[in-house]
Design a protein around this motif. Structure first.
Motif, mmCIF file in Angstrom:
data_model
loop_
_atom_site.group_PDB
_atom_site.id
_atom_site.type_symbol
_atom_site.label_atom_id
_atom_site.label_comp_id
_atom_site.label_asym_id
_atom_site.label_seq_id
_atom_site.Cartn_x
_atom_site.Cartn_y
_atom_site.Cartn_z
ATOM 1 N N ASN A 69 0.796 -1.391 -0.109
ATOM 2 C CA ASN A 69 -0.046 0.026 0.054
ATOM 3 C C ASN A 69 0.804 1.162 0.168
ATOM 4 N N GLN A 78 2.426 3.900 -12.132
ATOM 5 C CA GLN A 78 2.036 4.759 -13.132
ATOM 6 C C GLN A 78 3.270 5.263 -13.858
ATOM 7 N N VAL A 113 -4.204 -9.292 -6.639
ATOM 8 C CA VAL A 113 -5.274 -8.246 -6.737
ATOM 9 C C VAL A 113 -4.607 -6.735 -6.581
ATOM 10 N N LEU A 117 -5.114 -3.841 -9.184
ATOM 11 C CA LEU A 117 -5.639 -2.457 -8.755
ATOM 12 C C LEU A 117 -4.691 -1.257 -9.019
ATOM 13 N N LEU A 118 -3.444 -1.652 -9.133
ATOM 14 C CA LEU A 118 -2.416 -0.481 -9.568
ATOM 15 C C LEU A 118 -2.094 -0.518 -10.997
ATOM 16 N N PRO A 121 -6.087 0.621 -13.857
ATOM 17 C CA PRO A 121 -6.312 1.957 -13.721
ATOM 18 C C PRO A 121 -5.449 2.701 -14.825
ATOM 19 N N ALA A 218 4.514 11.553 -12.184
ATOM 20 C CA ALA A 218 3.646 10.362 -11.816
ATOM 21 C C ALA A 218 4.155 10.053 -10.316
ATOM 22 N N THR A 220 4.866 10.783 -7.007
ATOM 23 C CA THR A 220 4.146 11.647 -5.939
ATOM 24 C C THR A 220 5.044 12.054 -4.851
ATOM 25 N N GLU A 267 1.508 7.868 8.599
ATOM 26 C CA GLU A 267 0.485 7.786 9.677
ATOM 27 C C GLU A 267 0.099 6.152 9.718
ATOM 28 N N GLU A 269 -2.342 4.573 11.300
ATOM 29 C CA GLU A 269 -3.838 4.504 10.960
ATOM 30 C C GLU A 269 -4.182 4.330 9.671
ATOM 31 N N ASP A 270 -3.932 5.311 8.944
ATOM 32 C CA ASP A 270 -3.955 5.266 7.548
ATOM 33 C C ASP A 270 -3.703 4.307 6.859
ATOM 34 N N GLU A 273 -5.825 0.914 7.927
ATOM 35 C CA GLU A 273 -7.036 0.899 7.290
ATOM 36 C C GLU A 273 -6.967 0.322 6.144
ATOM 37 N N GLU A 276 -6.455 -5.453 4.006
ATOM 38 C CA GLU A 276 -7.703 -6.195 3.718
ATOM 39 C C GLU A 276 -7.857 -7.057 4.868
ATOM 40 N N GLN B 6 -10.910 2.858 -5.222
ATOM 41 C CA GLN B 6 -9.540 2.968 -5.182
ATOM 42 C C GLN B 6 -8.986 2.929 -6.582
ATOM 43 N N SER B 7 -9.490 1.982 -7.433
ATOM 44 C CA SER B 7 -8.916 1.962 -9.033
ATOM 45 C C SER B 7 -9.535 3.268 -9.579
ATOM 46 N N ASN B 10 -7.143 6.015 -8.356
ATOM 47 C CA ASN B 10 -5.798 6.083 -8.996
ATOM 48 C C ASN B 10 -5.928 6.428 -10.599
ATOM 49 N N GLN B 11 -6.966 6.312 -11.404
ATOM 50 C CA GLN B 11 -7.315 6.785 -12.838
ATOM 51 C C GLN B 11 -7.499 8.248 -12.869
ATOM 52 N N MET B 14 -4.241 10.037 -11.944
ATOM 53 C CA MET B 14 -3.247 9.764 -13.082
ATOM 54 C C MET B 14 -3.664 10.746 -14.182
ATOM 55 N N ILE B 17 -2.772 14.586 -12.616
ATOM 56 C CA ILE B 17 -1.560 14.924 -12.768
ATOM 57 C C ILE B 17 -0.934 15.127 -14.146
ATOM 58 N N GLN B 18 -1.167 14.354 -15.222
ATOM 59 C CA GLN B 18 -0.543 14.556 -16.455
ATOM 60 C C GLN B 18 -1.286 15.640 -17.182
ATOM 61 N N LYS B 51 -9.355 14.070 7.773
ATOM 62 C CA LYS B 51 -8.207 14.260 9.004
ATOM 63 C C LYS B 51 -7.385 15.482 8.657
#
Lengths: 424, 162
Positions: A69, A78, A113, A117-118, A121, A218, A220, A267, A269-270, A273, A276, B6-7, B10-11, B14, B17-18, B51
């Motif tokens: 995560n 990305q 998974v 998910l990465l 998208p 990309a 961050t 953090e 907690e973040d 959370e 899974e 989340q997916s 993420n899109q 991206m 940002i671009q 938060k």
């Protein structure tokens, strides 16, 4: 053990299994509820139930989920995807191959998974820019994730469970499964490229648009990315040399996660959370359900029946386990299947003079690659389909199966030859 | 966070940002609040708690008001409390439906004005004319305030001073 306890235990297990497979109720609720029933009906005591939980598997899963995560939030995926799309100069076929390679490599180190998910998208953004159908890319990514995940101890939950139960380590998985998975990956991607050869038509304008993407944007959090990669490197080194330093994989993963939380000033907690917890509790419940079956002697009974069929032949047992695992995992959740098979194979190997290592590899390969067969065969497949549907692209059960099932069968044929030639 | 949310995030991240944006994703809770003032009029709000201690509140019914940012979560409840009190008071008036309709019209007017400027090259005279019309409306509102009886004293008005 009283007879009624045996009957109750078998009934609870069968009903729970059917409920998990039917997916009408969340699998975690079923597993924990079933585990609770096993204790309430005195099939096994609370102490026995807790002793059945493989905390090494749970710890490894939690530790890796935290690490992944954090890495996922740095924008690394990305960056890699944009960079590779630019190297491919917007060529849709090259992008398919590069994205598949990224997915396979990533899923060897991360949960399938999470990898999906990465990568999906990013794939949707790229395919949208190229104005092409994303389905071929996502099918290639699903298959790559399942193949890549099969290559390592930490790539797929069945492997984590098999590693935890047998003592087979990170290097054992790399040495025994990585070469095979590399061959299967190459064959699968080349065939997918052939299958989708008439699919892509891309304008020069769209290609130029891909080249205008800036991969550096990309990222961050560059300092966090560097720290994450350093920690990931040492984590993998820890897994590889875990046996030498006598530290189990769960301790390595959880320690690494705590180091990254500490040096990344994240953090907690973040991050917690995002673990899974439903998966973790599902595993806990499942271990108790299967453990109860073991305690009441059902596993031993089934092992006896299997021995009658196979006559104790390792070749036959390996082939049987490989094909049965692949076919069942195409349609059913491979986690409860592997959880049930582990004590069964353990029971089969008891008293045997021959090594059962090929059978363990057959179980791992069959359970992981079998997931490629249908769109419901693995969690990564289901999540990918869900994401695509939310964007108006539908992969029907049959459409996916027509492409993927023959490829899965081919991968199992290759695996059968590999196991027979090198182990039997 | 839900896998599909989340997916989707993420899109978006991206793409944005671009496009050159600085993007910060803040996890939080989105809260929808609804009060039945009477059988016909419902007042609804949506706000976000996170938060980062930045709270965004928007009234979405009976007509939308612009997004506001507040310092503490308690402010949100106080603002909603006063707002609802004022609406409960306002529904006693025979003019409540007119009031809501005019607010809708004003809201649409802002959107039309935005379109006018963003889609067409408008000459300076048009701006002057619109400005004069707005000043007329301001004056009319202030005159109306002077000759009307005040009916709510829970707090001082935010925008009508004096």
């Amino acid at each position: 053990m009283q007879v009624d306890h045996v009957i109750i235990g078998i009934l609870i297990f069968i009903i729970a299994y059917i409920a998990i497979v039917s997916e009408k109720i969340h699998r975690m609720i079923v597993a924990v509820f079933g585990a609770g029933l096993m204790i309430i009906f005195h099939v096994l005591s609370q102490e026995e139930a807790i002793s059945k939980i493989d905390f090494n598997t749970l710890g490894l899963l939690i530790g890796m989920m935290i690490l992944v995560n954090i890495i996922g939030e740095t924008g690394l995926f990305q960056y890699l995807a944009i960079k590779s799309a630019k190297i491919a100069k917007g060529s849709p076929f090259k992008i398919l191959i590069y994205f598949s390679v990224i997915t396979a490599l990533a899923s060897g180190l991360l949960d399938n998974v999470t990898t999906i998910l990465l990568i999906v998208p990013v794939t949707l953004v790229i395919s949208d820019t190229l104005k092409v159908n994303p389905i071929p890319y996502v099918i290639a990514e699903i298959m790559s994730a399942n193949i890549g995940g099969a290559a390592t101890l930490i790539g797929d939950p069945p492997n984590i469970m098999i590693g935890g139960a047998t003592g087979l380590g990170f290097l054992d998985f790399i040495v025994n499964l990585l070469p095979l998975m590399t061959v299967i990956f190459i064959v699968t991607i080349l065939l997918l490229r052939f299958i989708f050869r008439k699919t892509f038509v891309v304008s020069e304008e769209s290609k130029k648009e891909i080249l205008s993407f800036d991969e550096k944007k990309a990222i961050t959090d560059k300092p966090l990315l560097i720290k994450s990669l350093i920690v990931l490197f040492f984590t993998i080194a820890g897994f590889a040399f875990g046996e030498l330093i006598e530290i189990q994989s769960a301790s390595i993963a959880l320690f690494s996660a705590s180091v990254l939380l500490l040096i990344g000033r994240i953090e907690p907690e973040d991050m917690l959370e995002k673990v899974e917890w439903t998966t973790i509790f599902f595993f806990g419940g499942l271990f108790i359900l299967v453990g109860a079956l073991e305690s009441i002697g059902v596993i031993e009974f089934l092992a006896g029946k299997v021995l009658i069929i196979t006559q104790g032949s390792i070749s036959l047992t390996t082939t049987l386990v490989l094909w049965m695992s692949a076919l069942l995992s195409s349609f059913l959740d491979n986690i409860p299947y592997v959880a049930t098979m582990i004590p069964l194979v353990n029971s089969l190997s008891e008293g045997s003079v021959a090594t059962y290592e090929p059978v363990w590899w057959a179980l791992s390969i069959g359970a992981c690659l079998g997931g490629n067969g249908t769109i419901i065969g693995a969690s990564a497949n289901v999540v990918s389909r869900g994401i695509l549907e939310k964007h108006g692209f539908k992969i029907s059960f049959m459409k996916y199966m027509k492409i993927a099932f023959p490829l899965m069968i081919l991968s199992i044929i290759i695996s059968t030859v590999y196991l027979l030639v090198f182990y039997l | 966070m839900n896998k599909y949310v989340q997916s989707e995030t993420n899109q978006h991240v991206m793409k944005l940002i671009q496009m050159g944006a600085d993007v910060t994703v803040v996890s939080g809770q989105m809260v929808y609040v609804s009060f039945d003032i009477n059988e016909e009029i419902k007042v609804s709000y949506v706000y976000n708690i996170n938060k980062k201690n930045r709270y965004f509140l928007e009234r979405i019914r009976p007509y939308p008001i612009s997004v506001k940012e507040f310092e503490t979560a308690e402010d949100i409840c106080n603002i909603i409390k006063i707002d609802v009190e004022q609406f409960r008071n306002a529904v006693k008036s025979h003019n409540i439906h007119e009031f809501i309709n005019i607010n809708y019209e004003l809201h649409n007017l802002i959107l039309q004005f935005e379109d006018l400027f963003l889609y067409y090259n408008i000459d300076h005279n048009t701006f002057d004319e619109i400005k004069t019309d707005i000043e007329d409306i301001h004056e009319r509102i202030n005159k109306a305030k002077e000759k009307s009886k005040r009916v709510y004293f829970g707090k001082e008005p935010d925008h009508l001073k004096g």
